[in-house]
Write an enzyme that holds these catalytic residues in place. Structure first.
Site, PDB file in Angstrom:
ATOM      1  CD  GLU A   1       8.416  -0.801   7.361  1.00 21.95           C
ATOM      2  OE1 GLU A   1       7.354  -1.424   7.130  1.00 21.95           O
ATOM      3  OE2 GLU A   1       8.643   0.361   6.965  1.00 21.95           O
TER       4      GLU A   1
ATOM      5  CG  ASP B   1       0.579  -4.163   2.151  1.00 21.17           C
ATOM      6  OD1 ASP B   1       0.400  -4.868   3.157  1.00 21.17           O
ATOM      7  OD2 ASP B   1       1.203  -3.070   2.165  1.00 21.17           O
TER       8      ASP B   1
ATOM      9  CG  ASP C   1      -0.364   0.022   2.525  1.00 23.66           C
ATOM     10  OD1 ASP C   1       0.876  -0.092   2.613  1.00 23.66           O
ATOM     11  OD2 ASP C   1      -1.109   0.150   3.530  1.00 23.66           O
ATOM     12  CB  SER C   2       4.591   1.686  -0.035  1.00 20.71           C
ATOM     13  OG  SER C   2       4.832   0.527  -0.807  1.00 20.71           O
TER      14      SER C   2
HETATM   15  O1  KIV Z   1       3.349  -1.024   1.661  1.00 22.46           O
HETATM   16  C1  KIV Z   1       4.488  -1.476   1.677  1.00 22.46           C
HETATM   17  O2  KIV Z   1       5.261  -1.379   0.727  1.00 22.46           O
HETATM   18  C2  KIV Z   1       4.903  -2.145   2.891  1.00 22.46           C
HETATM   19  C3  KIV Z   1       6.363  -2.131   3.141  1.00 22.46           C
HETATM   20  C4  KIV Z   1       6.735  -0.848   3.782  1.00 22.46           C
HETATM   21  C5  KIV Z   1       6.741  -3.270   3.971  1.00 22.46           C
HETATM   22  O3  KIV Z   1       4.105  -2.591   3.646  1.00 22.46           O
END
Ligand code: KIV
Length: 284
Positions: free
Chosen positions: A186, A87, A48-49
């Site tokens: 993380e 995610d 979700d990044s």
């Molecule tokens: O959303 C994402 O890319 C993540 C990473 C920060 C682990 O959850």
């Protein structure tokens, strides 16, 4: 194009048993997914990044399930054999176990994921349990959990104090007992990661800025290639400055359009003389 064998949970556990570290990257689009599969990356996280790296938000919180599904589908088309993890975005699993199962199911049915990931410790164990009981492989996420960044007081290392470290170790065990087949740590200190990895019975421990003693490593793709201009986390290694290459190319294109160096004959199409003469007659 290289032939790749489908990576499954069993492949991942075999790699762990053989002491081969697992490579994991974030990815949000079709062409990048294609290159990641070609490079032999084991796992892809459609994180979700993408709210920040692709959509330009300041945090991951505004990201919706529909955003996630659209990007995950594109990634799956580009990387059909990589182990693909969806995610779960903010509020897609927090409200209830039922909500969590339904949204995890969307990642599987609509985007052909191999697993989902969600953030949180023991308080999320029932969500993990429900999802796993529904037949969906689940990955936990501990340490810095960006969806709780406000409660955590910012993007900072988690588990530097002994009490907090103990809580992360206990949370990891709770998620494993709930059925998580993997856990991402993380920004957790290296020695805390080592303890969690040593104590894992049948759970793959992955590290993002949490040291070398996990079963594998995750990086954010945009951090690896200088593609997120706002911020570069200390834990990220830059493997090539694609951002610089792209900016130089864009500046050059702009210059060449303005000074008429672009386009050249190889960049356009022509019409045969006889057709052109005919056209002129038609237009008279
Ligand atoms: O959303 C994402 O890319 C993540 C990473 C920060 C682990 O959850």
């Amino acid at each position: 194009m290289t032939e790749h064998k489908k990576i499954t949970i069993r492949t991942l556990f075999n790699k762990v048993a053989e002491g081969e570290p697992i490579s994991w990257l974030t990815c949000y689009d079709y062409p990048t997914a294609y290159f990641q599969e070609e490079a032999g990356i084991d796992m892809i996280l459609v994180g979700d990044s993408l709210g920040m790296t692709m959509l330009g938000y300041d945090s991951t919180l505004p990201v919706t399930m529909n955003d996630m599904i659209r990007h995950t589908q594109a990634v799956r088309r580009g990387a059909p054999t990589v182990f693909l993890v969806g995610d779960m975005p903010y509020m897609s699993y927090q409200p209830s176990t039922e909500t969590a199962i339904l949204n995890a199911g969307r990642f599987m049915a609509e985007a052909y994921c191999d697993a989902i990931k969600l953030e949180g410790g023991a308080e999320m164990a029932d969500r993990i349990e429900g999802i796993v009981k529904a037949g969906i492989p689940a990955i936990g996420h501990l340490g810095l959990t960006p969806q709780s960044v406000s409660a955590l007081g910012g993007y900072r290392v988690q588990g530097r104090g002994a009490q907090q470290a103990k809580k992360i170790i206990e949370d990891a065990k709770a998620l494993e007992e709930a059925g998580a087949f993997a856990i991402l740590l993380e920004m957790v200190p290296d020695r805390v990661t080592k303890i969690i990895t040593e104590r894992a019975n049948h759970c793959i421990i992955m590290s993002l800025g949490s040291g070398p003693d996990a079963h594998g490593q995750l990086l954010i793709y945009h951090d690896m290639f200088g593609l997120y201009p706002k911020f570069k986390p200390r834990m990220a290694k830059v493997f090539g400055n694609a951002g610089e290459v792209i900016l130089n190319g864009l500046q050059q294109y702009n210059k060449e359009v303005k000074n008429k160096a672009f386009p050249q004959p190889e960049n356009w199409f022509t019409i045969k003389d006889e057709e052109y003469n005919e056209l002129e007659k038609l237009l008279k």
